[in-house]
Design an enzyme around this catalytic site. Structure first.
Site, PDB file in Angstrom:
ATOM      1  N   TYR A  28       0.876  -1.183   0.000  1.00  0.00           N
ATOM      2  CA  TYR A  28       0.000   0.000   0.000  1.00  0.00           C
ATOM      3  C   TYR A  28       0.900   1.215   0.000  1.00  0.00           C
ATOM      4  O   TYR A  28       1.816   1.322   0.818  1.00  0.00           O
ATOM      5  CB  TYR A  28      -0.882  -0.035   1.248  1.00  0.00           C
ATOM      6  CG  TYR A  28      -1.772   1.181   1.419  1.00  0.00           C
ATOM      7  CD1 TYR A  28      -2.928   1.335   0.652  1.00  0.00           C
ATOM      8  CD2 TYR A  28      -1.463   2.165   2.350  1.00  0.00           C
ATOM      9  CE1 TYR A  28      -3.745   2.444   0.815  1.00  0.00           C
ATOM     10  CE2 TYR A  28      -2.277   3.275   2.520  1.00  0.00           C
ATOM     11  CZ  TYR A  28      -3.419   3.409   1.746  1.00  0.00           C
ATOM     12  OH  TYR A  28      -4.222   4.505   1.906  1.00  0.00           O
ATOM     13  N   ASP A  49       9.316   2.626  -0.571  1.00  0.00           N
ATOM     14  CA  ASP A  49       8.323   3.287   0.274  1.00  0.00           C
ATOM     15  C   ASP A  49       8.665   2.906   1.718  1.00  0.00           C
ATOM     16  O   ASP A  49       8.296   1.830   2.193  1.00  0.00           O
ATOM     17  CB  ASP A  49       6.920   2.823  -0.115  1.00  0.00           C
ATOM     18  CG  ASP A  49       5.846   3.480   0.750  1.00  0.00           C
ATOM     19  OD1 ASP A  49       6.195   4.015   1.830  1.00  0.00           O
ATOM     20  OD2 ASP A  49       4.667   3.442   0.362  1.00  0.00           O
ATOM     21  N   LYS A 109       5.458   9.214   8.894  1.00  0.00           N
ATOM     22  CA  LYS A 109       5.301   8.653  10.245  1.00  0.00           C
ATOM     23  C   LYS A 109       6.381   9.124  11.233  1.00  0.00           C
ATOM     24  O   LYS A 109       6.272  10.203  11.785  1.00  0.00           O
ATOM     25  CB  LYS A 109       5.231   7.122  10.167  1.00  0.00           C
ATOM     26  CG  LYS A 109       4.005   6.662   9.324  1.00  0.00           C
ATOM     27  CD  LYS A 109       3.718   5.205   9.488  1.00  0.00           C
ATOM     28  CE  LYS A 109       2.708   4.668   8.487  1.00  0.00           C
ATOM     29  NZ  LYS A 109       1.329   4.745   8.889  1.00  0.00           N
TER      30      LYS A 109
END
Ligand code: HOZ
Length: 426
Positions: free
Chosen positions: A143, A238, A266
């Site tokens: 994702y 990613d 994050k």
């Protein structure tokens, strides 16, 4: 009974789609109503009904120091006094950029944005501009945020809710995305060869976290590096989840592979909204205003997010932090695996660093297809019993759980005790 949470969820359902601002939070795949959280400190969160939970979501990864870590609170307090947003450059942005470049040598220049989705979207535009190619190759179950074209065979909420590739994405966009199974080099090589010199970028979660935690097979990332280089496609890692999580220098440090571009998020915002993309100076120099590839943002490099990020990275830089994270997580997953085995319950406990997932399946989980062999009903039940006992795991079989530096051995033992009851209840 969580009366206040229940009442709040009922109110939320009237005004917010599904009652939540991000789908997995609605608990649709695990059942029950989500607790509404009032506060957090250390390894624990407290809900609106006063119940306390040992938290393994950690805001989905950013809270590697735990909730309300002292250095982050101090940095935020100081920054609030100075100002919350200027729409102009600050010294702290330069400091954070320098810290990122020092930690991740493949990044020579970095641009801060506001979310992981934005980071990936921008990195892909840059890859397309740099290579003059249009197609993207990704991996099933990875994702990369909710940008059009990246929702093809996506993980996280898309697989949790069993959604087909999202409506609203023009087929012309999805037709530019090729998706192949994770850890399957044969299919990858075939897909790359079938689209020779057409793929702008191969994008991968170097440790997958959005189909649950799945480690890269030995040699997988190295082969992606070699073949993308030969083809002229860029390799994008990613590392929104894994950056500063599985090692200070991210998964690329752990597996010794240098991508062309890296997406972060994050942890570098210490729990505030942030994202970043970076890479070699040659590629990054194409970004406006240095180059013609446009990308901008009113709140990009937001002073609060940057202050929280710097404080978090400074704390992580101290010697022994990653060893501690690793030891705590190892103890936990060993306890969980042993508890399941003692009861004859087939589970796979996947772990990389301080990310882990308990899959309810007897087959090793190495890709989306094997992750999907999991008994999601059992995961739901396991999750609900844990929650009742004050332990908060990810509310989906297809997400990672995160351990922080605030988790103690006492927390681990309490979690294993609760897990024993949860396994007994299956
Ligand atoms: N998709 C996110 C984790 N992989 C969940 C974000 C959230 O619900 O906050």
């Amino acid at each position: 009974m969580r009366h206040r949470s229940k009442a709040l969820f009922a109110r939320a359902l009237k005004r917010i789609p599904g009652g939540v601002n991000s789908p997995v939070r609605a608990f649709r795949s695990v059942g029950g109503d989500p607790p509404f959280i009032k506060s957090g400190r250390g390894s624990r969160m407290i809900d609106e009904d006063g119940r306390s939970y040992i938290d393994y979501i950690g805001s989905w990864g950013p809270l590697v120091l735990g909730h309300g870590a002292a250095p982050v609170r101090t940095a935020l307090r100081r920054q609030i006094e100075r100002g919350t947003s200027f729409g102009a450059s600050t010294e702290a942005e330069v400091i954070l950029a320098e810290m990122i470049c020092r930690a991740v040598p493949s990044i020579q220049k970095v641009r801060l944005v506001n979310s992981g989705t934005e980071a990936v979207m921008s990195a892909i535009r840059l890859a397309r501009a740099f290579t003059g190619r249009n197609k993207i190759l990704k991996f099933d179950g990875c994702y990369h945020g909710h940008a059009d074209g990246l929702l093809v065979k996506a993980g996280s909420g898309v697989v949790t809710l069993g959604l087909p590739d999202s409506p609203g994405v023009p087929p012309q966009y999805s037709s530019l995305t090729v998706s192949v199974p994770y850890n399957d080099l044969e299919t990858f090589e075939y897909a790359l060869a079938s689209n020779r010199a057409e793929i702008a970028a191969v994008i991968v979660e170097p440790v997958a976290g959005n189909m649950g935690t799945v480690a890269p097979a030995r040699g997988f990332l190295q082969r992606l590096r070699k073949l993308t280089r030969e083809d002229g496609a860029l390799l994008i890692f990613d590392e929104v989840m894994t950056g500063f999580r599985v090692a200070y220098g991210g998964a690329q440090q752990l597996y010794a592979v240098r991508p062309d571009l890296t997406c972060l998020g994050k942890i570098i915002g210490g729990g505030l909204p942030v994202g970043a993309y970076g890479g070699t100076a040659e590629i990054m120099s194409r970004v406006a205003p240095e180059g013609p590839v446009y990308q901008a943002g009113t709140l990009s490099g937001n002073p609060l997010a940057v202050a929280a990020g710097i404080a978090t990275l400074e704390a992580l830089r101290k010697p022994g932090t990653y060893r501690r994270l690793e030891q705590t997580t190892e103890k936990l997953v060993e306890g969980l695996a042993a508890a399941a085995a003692a009861r004859g319950i087939p589970v796979q406990v996947n772990r990389v660093g301080s990310m882990f997932t308990v899959f309810f399946t007897s087959s090793p989980v190495r890709d989306l297809a094997s992750a999907k062999t999991s008994d999601t009903a059992s995961y739901g039940k396991f999750f609900r019993v844990l929650l009742e006992r004050g332990i908060c795991f990810a509310p989906s079989q297809f997400e990672a759980c995160f351990v922080s530096l605030a988790h103690s051995l006492k927390d681990v033992n309490e979690t294993i005790r609760a897990a024993k009851s949860a396994f007994d209840a299956l």
